[in-house]
Every structure is written in structure tokens, then in C-alpha cells.
Write a protein that holds these residues in place. Structure first.
Motif, short mmCIF file in Angstrom:
data_model
loop_
_atom_site.label_atom_id
_atom_site.label_comp_id
_atom_site.label_asym_id
_atom_site.label_seq_id
_atom_site.Cartn_x
_atom_site.Cartn_y
_atom_site.Cartn_z
N LEU A 185 43.35 30.45 24.40
CA LEU A 185 44.00 29.36 24.56
C LEU A 185 44.81 29.42 25.80
N LYS A 186 45.43 30.68 26.24
CA LYS A 186 46.22 30.89 27.17
C LYS A 186 45.58 30.81 28.59
N GLY A 187 44.09 31.55 28.40
CA GLY A 187 43.29 31.49 29.58
C GLY A 187 42.90 29.98 30.23
N THR A 188 42.66 29.15 29.14
CA THR A 188 42.28 28.00 29.39
C THR A 188 43.27 27.23 29.88
N LEU A 189 44.57 27.34 29.44
CA LEU A 189 45.77 26.43 30.00
C LEU A 189 46.06 26.98 31.33
N LEU A 190 45.80 28.24 31.69
CA LEU A 190 46.14 28.82 32.95
C LEU A 190 45.25 28.24 33.94
N ALA A 191 43.70 28.26 33.44
CA ALA A 191 43.04 27.64 34.68
C ALA A 191 43.21 26.29 34.95
N PHE A 192 43.52 25.48 33.72
CA PHE A 192 44.05 23.90 33.99
C PHE A 192 45.37 23.90 34.72
N ALA A 193 46.36 24.79 34.68
CA ALA A 193 47.47 24.74 35.29
C ALA A 193 47.15 24.96 36.84
N ARG A 194 46.47 25.85 37.14
CA ARG A 194 46.14 26.30 38.46
C ARG A 194 45.29 25.26 39.03
N ARG A 195 44.26 24.54 38.52
CA ARG A 195 43.45 23.29 39.11
C ARG A 195 44.47 22.18 39.24
N MET A 196 45.48 21.99 38.58
CA MET A 196 46.00 20.67 38.47
C MET A 196 47.36 20.92 39.30
N PHE A 197 47.96 21.83 39.34
CA PHE A 197 49.26 22.02 40.18
C PHE A 197 49.29 23.18 41.22
N GLY A 198 48.06 23.79 41.44
CA GLY A 198 48.03 24.97 42.54
C GLY A 198 47.66 26.02 42.16
N ALA A 199 46.84 27.00 42.99
CA ALA A 199 46.42 28.31 42.44
C ALA A 199 47.40 29.27 42.15
N GLU A 200 48.53 29.01 42.66
CA GLU A 200 49.69 30.06 42.43
C GLU A 200 50.57 30.07 41.15
N ARG A 201 50.13 28.90 40.26
CA ARG A 201 50.90 28.62 39.16
C ARG A 201 50.74 29.83 38.14
N GLU A 202 51.91 30.20 37.40
CA GLU A 202 51.78 30.96 36.09
C GLU A 202 51.95 30.05 34.98
N ILE A 203 51.71 30.45 33.98
CA ILE A 203 52.14 29.84 32.76
C ILE A 203 52.79 30.76 31.77
N ARG A 204 53.60 29.96 30.81
CA ARG A 204 54.40 30.81 29.85
C ARG A 204 54.52 30.11 28.62
N LEU A 205 54.25 30.89 27.29
CA LEU A 205 54.13 30.15 26.18
C LEU A 205 55.33 30.55 25.30
N ARG A 206 56.18 29.54 25.08
CA ARG A 206 57.27 29.56 24.17
C ARG A 206 57.11 29.18 22.55
N PRO A 207 57.51 30.04 22.01
CA PRO A 207 57.37 29.71 20.39
C PRO A 207 57.96 28.23 20.22
N SER A 208 57.12 27.53 19.52
CA SER A 208 57.50 26.22 19.02
C SER A 208 57.18 25.79 17.47
N TYR A 209 57.01 24.51 17.22
CA TYR A 209 56.51 24.10 15.60
C TYR A 209 55.77 22.96 15.95
N PHE A 210 54.72 22.84 15.35
CA PHE A 210 53.84 21.77 14.94
C PHE A 210 53.22 22.05 13.72
#
Ligand code: PHE
Length: 340
Positions: free
Chosen positions: A226-251
Motif C-alpha cells: 500500500l505504501k509503495g503504491t501510494l508513494l508512486a502515485f504521490a510522485r507522479r501526481m505532485f512531483g518526483a521529490e514527494r515523500e508520504i507518511r501514514l498516520r494511524p486513523s480509523y475506518f
């Protein structure tokens, strides 16, 4: 009598020749050829002539009638022609001017962003799935682990047609629909773009908005995927230097669940007005598909696992294009829309 005819001829022809408009010409026809017209009156008086005179005079009357008729016709045509050439002179049409261009339409910013998201995920092998906007409670909540009376229903208060039929408050019901259709095939690898509805209305919320849902179910799917997929998405959408972080939440339908942030693309993470000083911007919700959700839609949670995510298209568009009021996206003002 012949004298009278000759006089009438010259009066009529010169009157016709002197006329400048159509109306006057019509009046002349009545004056000479009408029921009480001058020529008609003369021809009626032929009854008084001797039988020898009659044929010659009769012929002269007919000739004159034709002559006047012809003069009227010709003059009418001449007037029409000169009126046309006058108009052409006055209007000065420039036939070399370039033609008027039709304004070409363009795609709405939300369509542009949806298309970009679709491109990114179809490039990673995802299929596009769709579901109904008028949805059953069963798919909107029950199959997503949100039974009646569950407090999480409040997060997504929607518009109801009846107790069990509503406008879907998120695209997650398409997860359940797709799994039910595909089970037990693997992998399930879909994104579902679509319109959703909630009882919200302010500068950053609209009662009608758009989401893109993602779902991957397969053997041995892990949080790292999941993290790898969303990182790839974030970089394609918002620029190659983007990092992502996951914060605990609830669904209710994912466990564990996370809010996903990208490093701020305006300041690079230093902290600025856009990211409210934190260096991070929240872009979506995600998590590992809850075992009960897999089970309810026909997959064995002991054998398969999956991840899911959901993002708001308006939010992505506002971030990417620097739009500060969501309502601009729905006002259809071409001064705004033509900028994209
Ligand atoms: N459906 C959630 C919402 O609308 C988003 C979400 C989708 C969260 C998938 C986790 C997994 O808020």
C-alpha cells in the motif's frame, strides 16, 4: 381613337420610366391596366365603333396593353438590380477577412484530474470499475462493516430516499460490488472514480463531490505494498521529490487504517501557509481491507489480503491547481474554467 391610344402610350411609358420605387410602379399598373384603368376604359368604349373600325382598334389596344405590361416588368427588374448594387456599395463586404473562429471547449479541471489519476493507476495494472450513485444501505454500509446504529455512520451522513436507499456517501460500495462479482478470482485490482454525496456545504465541502477508490486483493498483500503504491502515485501526481507518511486513523472497513499525507510541494517540507506550517498535506484515507469485509464479499481472509484507499478529486484538484474555494469548481464560470 388611335390618337387617344398614342397619347396614352407616351404618358404611360414616360410615367413608368420616371418611377423610382416599387410601390409607385404598382400604382401605375392599376392606373393604366386596372379594372377602371385608363386603357380599360378606352377598350370598353369600342362598343361605339363601326364594325369596320373595330378589329384595327382592338389590335392596337392589345398591343398597347402588352407594351405597358412589358415596360412595367422591365422597370421593376431594373429597380431591383440598382437597389442591390446600391446596397453592395454601401455595405463594403471585405471577403478577404478571416472567418469567425468557434471557441473550442475544454475539459473541466475535475475531469482532467480524474483522467490523470486513472492514467497513473491503469499504468500500474488497475482496471476501472463503476457502481451506481443511488445505492443500497447494504453496499454503502453493511458490507463495509458498518451495521445499523454504528457511530461511524455519522462520518458519512448522506441523502436518503428511504430507509435502505440513499445517494452513496463514498465510492467504497464499489469495493463490495466488485469483490462479489469476481470472487474467488485473484487479483482484484481496481480503481473506481465516481460522484458521491454528503450533507456538507462550505468552502472546502460540497454536498456533491467526487472520489477515486482503490482496491487490491491478492495473496500476501502487505501494508508495504500500500505504501509503495501510494508513494508512486504521490510522485507522479505532485512531483518526483514527494515523500508520504501514514498516520494511524480509523475506518470500519480497514484495519489498520491510515490518513496519508504528502510532503508539501509548495515549501518542500519546510512549513508554509499551504501546509499550515507542518510540512505535510493530507490527501487520502487508506488501510488494509478488514477481514470481515473480505469475508462478507466472498474472499477467505485466511488466504488473501488486500489494501484499499479513497481520495477526494476536488481536494487533489484544489491542491494541484492552487484553488482556494471548492465552489469555484461547480459554478461553471468560463473565466475560471478556461484557465485549465
Ligand atoms: N471511504 C472513505 C471515505 O470516504 C475513504 C476510504 C476508502 C478509506 C478506502 C479507506 C479505504 O472517507
Amino acid at each position: 381613337m388611335l390618337d387617344m391610344l398614342a397619347k396614352l402610350k407616351s404618358t404611360a411609358l414616360s410615367a413608368i420610366a420616371a418611377t423610382r420605387d416599387m410601390e409607385a410602379l404598382k400604382e401605375l399598373r392599376v392606373r393604366f391596366l386596372g379594372k377602371k384603368g385608363e386603357l380599360t376604359v378606352i377598350s370598353r368604349s369600342m362598343g361605339n365603333l363601326s364594325p369596320e373600325e373595330r378589329p384595327g382598334i382592338g389590335q392596337a389596344v392589345n398591343l398597347l396593353k402588352e407594351k405597358i405590361e412589358q415596360a412595367l416588368q422591365e422597370h421593376m427588374e431594373r429597380l431591383a438590380a440598382s437597389r442591390l448594387s446600391e446596397r453592395l456599395l454601401k455595405e463594403k463586404v471585405d471577403v478577404t477577412l478571416p472567418g469567425r473562429a468557434f471557441a473550442a471547449g475544454g475539459l473541466h479541471p475535475l475531469s482532467l484530474i480524474t483522467g490523470e489519476i486513472e492514467d497513473i493507476f491503469t499504468g500500474m495494472g488497475y482496471q476501472i470499475a463503476e457502481g451506481p450513485q443511488v445505492e443500497l444501505d447494504h453496499y454503502s454500509f453493511e458490507l463495509l462493516n458498518i451495521p445499523k446504529g454504528h457511530p461511524a455512520r455519522e462520518m458519512q451522513d448522506s441523502f436518503y430516499f428511504s430507509e435502505n436507499v440513499l445517494l452513496r456517501p463514498h465510492t467504497s460500495p464499489v469495493q463490495a460490488r466488485t469483490m462479489q462479482k469476481m470472487a474467488p478470482q485473484l487479483p482484484v485490482k481496481i480503481i473506481c472514480p465516481g460522484t458521491v454525496y454528503r450533507r456538507d456545504d462550505d468552502a472546502t465541502h460540497s454536498p456533491m463531490f467526487h472520489q477515486v477508490e482503490g482496491l487490491l486483493v491478492d495473496k500476501r498483500v502487505a501494508l508495504a505494498d500500500l505504501k509503495g503504491t501510494l508513494l508512486a502515485f504521490a510522485r507522479r501526481m505532485f512531483g518526483a521529490e514527494r515523500e508520504i507518511r501514514l498516520r494511524p486513523s480509523y475506518f470500519p472497513f480497514t484495519e489498520p487504517s491510515a490518513e496519508v499525507d504528502i510532503s508539501c510541494f509548495a515549501c518542500g517540507g519546510e512549513g508554509c501557509r499551504l501546509c499550515k506550517g507542518s510540512g505535510w498535506i493530507e490527501i487520502l484515507g487508506a488501510g488494509m481491507v478488514h477481514p470481515s469485509v473480505l469475508q462478507m464479499s466472498g474472499y477467505d481472509p485466511d488466504k488473501v489480503s488486500g489494501f484499499a484507499f479513497g481520495m477526494g478529486v476536488e481536494r487533489i484538484a484544489m491542491l494541484k491547481y492552487g484553488i482556494n474555494d471548492m465552489r469555484l469548481l461547480f459554478e461553471n464560470d468560463t473565466r475560471f474554467l478556461s484557465q485549465f
